[in-house]
Write a protein that holds these residues in place. Structure first.
Motif, mmCIF file in Angstrom:
data_model
loop_
_atom_site.group_PDB
_atom_site.id
_atom_site.type_symbol
_atom_site.label_atom_id
_atom_site.label_comp_id
_atom_site.label_asym_id
_atom_site.label_seq_id
_atom_site.Cartn_x
_atom_site.Cartn_y
_atom_site.Cartn_z
ATOM 1 N N PRO A 38 0.956 -1.226 -0.084
ATOM 2 C CA PRO A 38 0.082 -0.096 0.023
ATOM 3 C C PRO A 38 0.735 1.186 -0.116
ATOM 4 N N VAL A 39 0.097 2.434 -0.146
ATOM 5 C CA VAL A 39 1.015 3.520 -0.100
ATOM 6 C C VAL A 39 1.672 3.786 1.012
ATOM 7 N N ARG A 40 1.286 3.626 1.938
ATOM 8 C CA ARG A 40 1.815 3.901 3.404
ATOM 9 C C ARG A 40 3.271 2.919 3.693
ATOM 10 N N TRP A 41 3.350 2.159 2.949
ATOM 11 C CA TRP A 41 4.593 1.105 3.001
ATOM 12 C C TRP A 41 5.628 1.518 2.167
ATOM 13 N N LEU A 42 5.498 2.806 1.214
ATOM 14 C CA LEU A 42 6.411 3.132 0.357
ATOM 15 C C LEU A 42 7.765 3.977 1.033
ATOM 16 N N ARG A 43 7.317 4.449 2.149
ATOM 17 C CA ARG A 43 8.376 5.544 2.814
ATOM 18 C C ARG A 43 9.386 4.844 3.164
ATOM 19 N N GLN A 44 9.262 3.779 3.448
ATOM 20 C CA GLN A 44 10.553 3.008 3.976
ATOM 21 C C GLN A 44 11.423 2.725 3.014
ATOM 22 N N LEU A 45 11.038 2.743 1.864
ATOM 23 C CA LEU A 45 11.778 2.315 0.625
ATOM 24 C C LEU A 45 12.252 3.873 0.042
ATOM 25 N N TYR A 46 11.509 4.856 0.067
ATOM 26 C CA TYR A 46 11.617 6.138 -0.483
ATOM 27 C C TYR A 46 12.661 6.531 0.175
ATOM 28 N N ASP A 47 12.964 6.588 1.659
ATOM 29 C CA ASP A 47 13.799 7.209 2.393
ATOM 30 C C ASP A 47 15.362 6.594 1.897
ATOM 31 N N GLN A 48 15.344 5.215 1.425
ATOM 32 C CA GLN A 48 16.757 4.944 0.873
ATOM 33 C C GLN A 48 17.303 5.576 -0.417
ATOM 34 N N MET A 49 16.195 6.091 -1.217
ATOM 35 C CA MET A 49 16.353 6.407 -2.689
ATOM 36 C C MET A 49 16.977 7.748 -2.780
ATOM 37 N N PRO A 50 17.714 7.998 -4.058
ATOM 38 C CA PRO A 50 18.060 9.515 -4.374
ATOM 39 C C PRO A 50 17.038 10.225 -3.999
ATOM 40 N N PRO A 63 12.441 9.939 -4.699
ATOM 41 C CA PRO A 63 11.039 8.832 -4.992
ATOM 42 C C PRO A 63 10.788 9.041 -6.230
ATOM 43 N N VAL A 64 10.293 7.872 -6.573
ATOM 44 C CA VAL A 64 9.752 7.641 -8.136
ATOM 45 C C VAL A 64 8.364 7.107 -8.102
ATOM 46 N N PRO A 65 7.654 7.145 -9.040
ATOM 47 C CA PRO A 65 6.255 6.911 -9.133
ATOM 48 C C PRO A 65 5.902 5.461 -8.681
ATOM 49 N N ALA A 66 4.953 5.086 -8.369
ATOM 50 C CA ALA A 66 4.509 3.907 -7.853
ATOM 51 C C ALA A 66 3.284 3.287 -8.264
ATOM 52 N N VAL A 67 3.189 2.078 -8.498
ATOM 53 C CA VAL A 67 1.912 1.480 -8.789
ATOM 54 C C VAL A 67 1.714 0.541 -7.657
ATOM 55 N N CYS A 68 0.721 0.839 -6.967
ATOM 56 C CA CYS A 68 0.458 0.008 -5.630
ATOM 57 C C CYS A 68 -0.673 -0.732 -5.358
ATOM 58 N N ALA A 69 -0.769 -1.660 -4.368
ATOM 59 C CA ALA A 69 -1.995 -2.323 -4.087
ATOM 60 C C ALA A 69 -2.184 -3.407 -5.481
ATOM 61 N N ASN A 70 -1.119 -3.957 -6.000
ATOM 62 C CA ASN A 70 -1.109 -4.911 -7.221
ATOM 63 C C ASN A 70 -1.958 -4.100 -8.198
ATOM 64 N N GLY A 71 -1.820 -2.836 -8.437
ATOM 65 C CA GLY A 71 -2.440 -2.197 -9.522
ATOM 66 C C GLY A 71 -3.632 -1.367 -9.267
ATOM 67 N N ALA A 72 -4.281 -1.478 -8.030
ATOM 68 C CA ALA A 72 -5.189 -0.594 -7.969
ATOM 69 C C ALA A 72 -5.115 0.745 -7.602
ATOM 70 N N VAL A 73 -4.006 1.079 -7.391
ATOM 71 C CA VAL A 73 -3.625 2.637 -7.071
ATOM 72 C C VAL A 73 -2.298 2.938 -7.667
ATOM 73 N N VAL A 74 -2.287 4.097 -8.407
ATOM 74 C CA VAL A 74 -1.331 4.570 -9.107
ATOM 75 C C VAL A 74 -0.821 6.161 -8.376
ATOM 76 N N TYR A 75 0.322 6.055 -7.986
ATOM 77 C CA TYR A 75 0.835 6.882 -6.941
ATOM 78 C C TYR A 75 1.832 7.976 -7.287
ATOM 79 N N ASP A 76 1.661 9.497 -6.939
ATOM 80 C CA ASP A 76 2.818 10.272 -7.630
ATOM 81 C C ASP A 76 3.530 10.899 -6.184
ATOM 82 N N PRO A 77 4.794 10.267 -5.790
ATOM 83 C CA PRO A 77 5.264 10.478 -4.489
ATOM 84 C C PRO A 77 5.768 12.093 -4.328
#
Length: 271
Positions: free
Chosen positions: A50-62, A64-78
């Motif tokens: 889900p969207v709320r679980w992306l922060r753990q990864l974004y905090d490690q990246m140069p 954030p990048v776009p994400a298709v979440c919840a197996n395709g149900a959500v498209v998210y712009d960080p």
């Protein structure tokens, strides 16, 4: 997202997160970070998270990048913290699906991702293991509350079955009514509205940017990645991938703990 120059083999990299882009301990390897920074084309995360679980990864990246979440149900712009598209299970569909599941599996435990994946509601029988933020995660006051609002994902667990056996049972029970898949080593099945898959969410995002399926290279490791891997122009299963994923992929790469995505992309883009 930025376009690539004409000589490059692909215009977009699509990668699953868990078991694919990150190590088993949840970290991004140094090689993967270097490749993400050097990629000449956009990277999109395509995940069951889900969207709320992306922060753990974004905090490690140069960045954030776009994400298709919840197996395709959500498209998210960080960058804007905006959900560009959501395709949830309706209340009527939830009522139908949950009744079918309870009839088929009496000991089933259910949970839902609501508010576009920013909140998680679960039944008392659900084995909550790590989420503790009570503002975002809470136990349901009654079974009826589970189906009171649309949900971007319904989750089902049972202690009676092996993972693949349970996935097959749920798939048969809901055939023609909803999409079912799994990405866990336990008997956990993820359920979406009919037609909602990682492939559908990624295709929507790609169409928005004028990118065709054959211009996409995709990486994954579990059955919920199969629609994306069969849709993309070229697909790579991780060395640690589920047998069903290995069977459909164009190639098998190194494991996630070996920074397999980065290793493969270095060769493709000569990084």
């Amino acid at each position: 997202m930025n376009d690539r120059s004409p000589q490059l083999p692909f215009r977009l990299v699509a990668s699953d997160i868990d078991g694919t882009l990150i190590h088993e301990d949840g970290t991004l390897g140094a090689s993967t970070l270097d490749v993400i920074h050097a990629l000449p084309v956009p990277l999109v995360l395509v995940t069951g998270r889900p969207v709320r679980w992306l922060r753990q990864l974004y905090d490690q990246m140069p960045e954030p990048v776009p994400a298709v979440c919840a197996n395709g149900a959500v498209v998210y712009d960080p960058h804007t913290d905006e959900v560009l598209r959501a395709d949830p299970l309706s209340v009527d569909l939830l009522l139908d699906v949950t009744k079918r599941l309870r009839d088929a599996v009496p000991d089933i435990a259910l949970a839902v991702e609501v508010d576009e994946g920013r909140r998680f509601w679960y039944e008392e029988a659900w084995p909550l293991r790590w989420e503790t933020d009570t503002d975002l995660v809470r136990v349901l006051a009654s079974p009826e509350e589970l189906t009171s609002v649309p949900a971007v994902k319904l989750l089902a667990r049972s202690e009676r079955y092996e993972p693949d056996e349970f996935a097959e049972l749920v798939s048969r029970t809901l055939a023609g009514f909803a999409e079912t898949t799994h990405s866990s080593k336990s008997a956990l099945v993820e359920i979406s509205a009919a037609g909602v898959t990682k492939a559908a969410g990624l295709a929507w995002l790609c169409e928005r940017h004028g990118i065709q399926a054959d211009e996409v290279i995709a990486f994954g490791d579990m059955p919920n990645d199969i629609p994306m891997l069969t849709w993309a122009g070229h697909s790579v299963a991780m060395g640690n991938a589920h047998p069903a994923v290995r069977a459909v992929a164009d190639e098998i790469g190194p494991t996630n703990d070996e920074d397999g995505v980065a290793t493969y992309l270095r060769g493709v883009f000569r990084l």
